[in-house]
Scaffold this motif. Structure first.
Motif, mmCIF file in Angstrom:
data_model
loop_
_atom_site.group_PDB
_atom_site.id
_atom_site.type_symbol
_atom_site.label_atom_id
_atom_site.label_comp_id
_atom_site.label_asym_id
_atom_site.label_seq_id
_atom_site.Cartn_x
_atom_site.Cartn_y
_atom_site.Cartn_z
ATOM 1 N N ASN A 98 0.859 -1.181 0.000
ATOM 2 C CA ASN A 98 0.000 0.000 0.000
ATOM 3 C C ASN A 98 0.900 1.237 0.000
ATOM 4 N N LYS A 100 0.313 4.037 -2.045
ATOM 5 C CA LYS A 100 -0.341 5.110 -2.809
ATOM 6 C C LYS A 100 0.053 6.493 -2.311
ATOM 7 N N TYR A 103 3.666 7.346 -3.034
ATOM 8 C CA TYR A 103 3.834 7.481 -4.486
ATOM 9 C C TYR A 103 3.319 8.833 -4.959
ATOM 10 N N VAL A 296 1.129 0.460 -8.247
ATOM 11 C CA VAL A 296 0.720 1.141 -7.018
ATOM 12 C C VAL A 296 -0.800 1.167 -6.863
ATOM 13 N N PHE A 297 -1.510 1.530 -7.945
ATOM 14 C CA PHE A 297 -2.960 1.722 -7.834
ATOM 15 C C PHE A 297 -3.777 0.492 -8.204
#
Length: 323
Positions: A98, A100, A103, A296-297
């Motif tokens: 996780n 996000k 990032y 990432v997403f």
């Protein structure tokens, strides 16, 4: 001889950086600074010390292409090479990570860096803006980590909390005597400027000999050399199936490169931005950062196929830069 001296400078930089981290970590823990704060600040700063000293030396010696190229090239290498090569050895299971928030902070740092570069110079004011952003990122990371620790500690009461407060920090040795701490600090403080001086001076000689610019040397030779520690760390993390370490290492390193290295260097000495960066390299850095979106997403793993794609893209970038 110049190639040998550049290699020697790189070796001195890496060893001196490691010595500085070990000395600073143990000094900080001895005087009572929490392990969490040490890992988020001193360790991060120490591992980026080679890039920082190179950029400062390059700026002072009027080689701005090396100062900025070192950072931009390292960020490109961190994503395409440092994630690509380990994925060829073992898939990086980023679907379990996780990242996000961090990032998005990295993307914001990249956009801020490019926007400030449009001024044509990184001056004192630009440097202070970058360092202010770095302070926000570090403060946010400390707050987020402490909240996470409290949540976990609540589930396991005082014993778990104590165990987490004593988490391992790279280079920590509770039994290290004071004289060794001082020796490590001195080796780091003496070795870093010496290694940086060797690399910058001889990289400029190589650039003139082969008719390429300081910028190209910074983007390729120096950036690749200073990315080797991140590559080694990520290879080990991938083999141990520690995807969070692999991805976090790259994201954290890129943010620190943009905000801390150029921020500190600009405060010490102005850096002229070569307009050529806006023709290609800044956008490659941004595009490489955007390539992390699926991992990432959308929780995609970095498979061997993706590893091959990233590695080929990096090799292509180097060939285009050198031609």
């Amino acid at each position: 001889m110049e190639w040998l001296l550049v290699s020697l400078g790189l070796v001195i930089l890496l060893l001196a950086g490691d010595a500085l981290v070990r000395g600073a970590v143990n000094l900080s823990l001895r005087i009572g600074i929490p392990a969490l704060i040490v890992s988020l600040t001193i360790v991060a700063f120490g591992t980026s010390a080679p890039e920082l000293l190179i950029s400062i030396q390059a700026a002072l010696k009027n080689a701005p292409g090396i100062a900025i190229g070192n950072v931009v090239g390292s960020n490109i290498a961190n994503i395409l090479l440092v994630l690509g090569v380990p994925a060829l050895l073992a898939p990086i299971h980023t679907s379990h990570c996780n990242s996000k928030r961090n990032y998005m902070l990295m993307l914001a740092a990249s956009v801020l860096f490019i926007a400030l570069a449009a001024d044509g110079f990184f001056r004192l004011g630009n440097g202070l803006v970058l360092l202010t952003a770095l302070t926000f990122v570090l403060g946010s990371a400390v707050y987020q980590a402490r909240c996470h620790k409290k949540a976990e500690a609540a589930a396991d009461a005082a014993m778990a909390e104590t165990a987490m407060e004593e988490e391992e920090v790279e280079g920590a040795d509770p039994d290290m005597p004071w004289w060794r701490i001082i020796v490590f600090l001195l080796l780091g403080l003496v070795g870093l400027p010496l290694g940086a001086d060797l690399m910058v001076d001889n990289a400029e000689i190589i650039a003139r000999r082969y008719g390429v610019s300081d910028t190209v040397i910074g983007l390729t030779l120096i950036a690749l050399g200073t990315s080797l520690p991140e590559l080694a760390t990520t290879v080990m993390a991938a083999l141990r199936r520690q995807a969070d370490v692999a991805l976090g290492n790259v994201i954290g390193s890129n943010m620190f490169n943009l905000l801390a290295i150029i921020g500190v260097t600009a405060v010490i000495h102005p850096i002229r931005v070569d307009p050529d960066f806006f023709e290609f390299d800044f956008w490659v850095m941004l595009a490489a950062s955007l390539m992390l979106i699926p991992f990432v997403f959308f929780r995609r793993d970095i498979t061997r196929i993706w590893g091959a794609v990233l590695t080929v893209l990096y090799v292509t970038y180097i060939l285009i830069t050198l031609t």
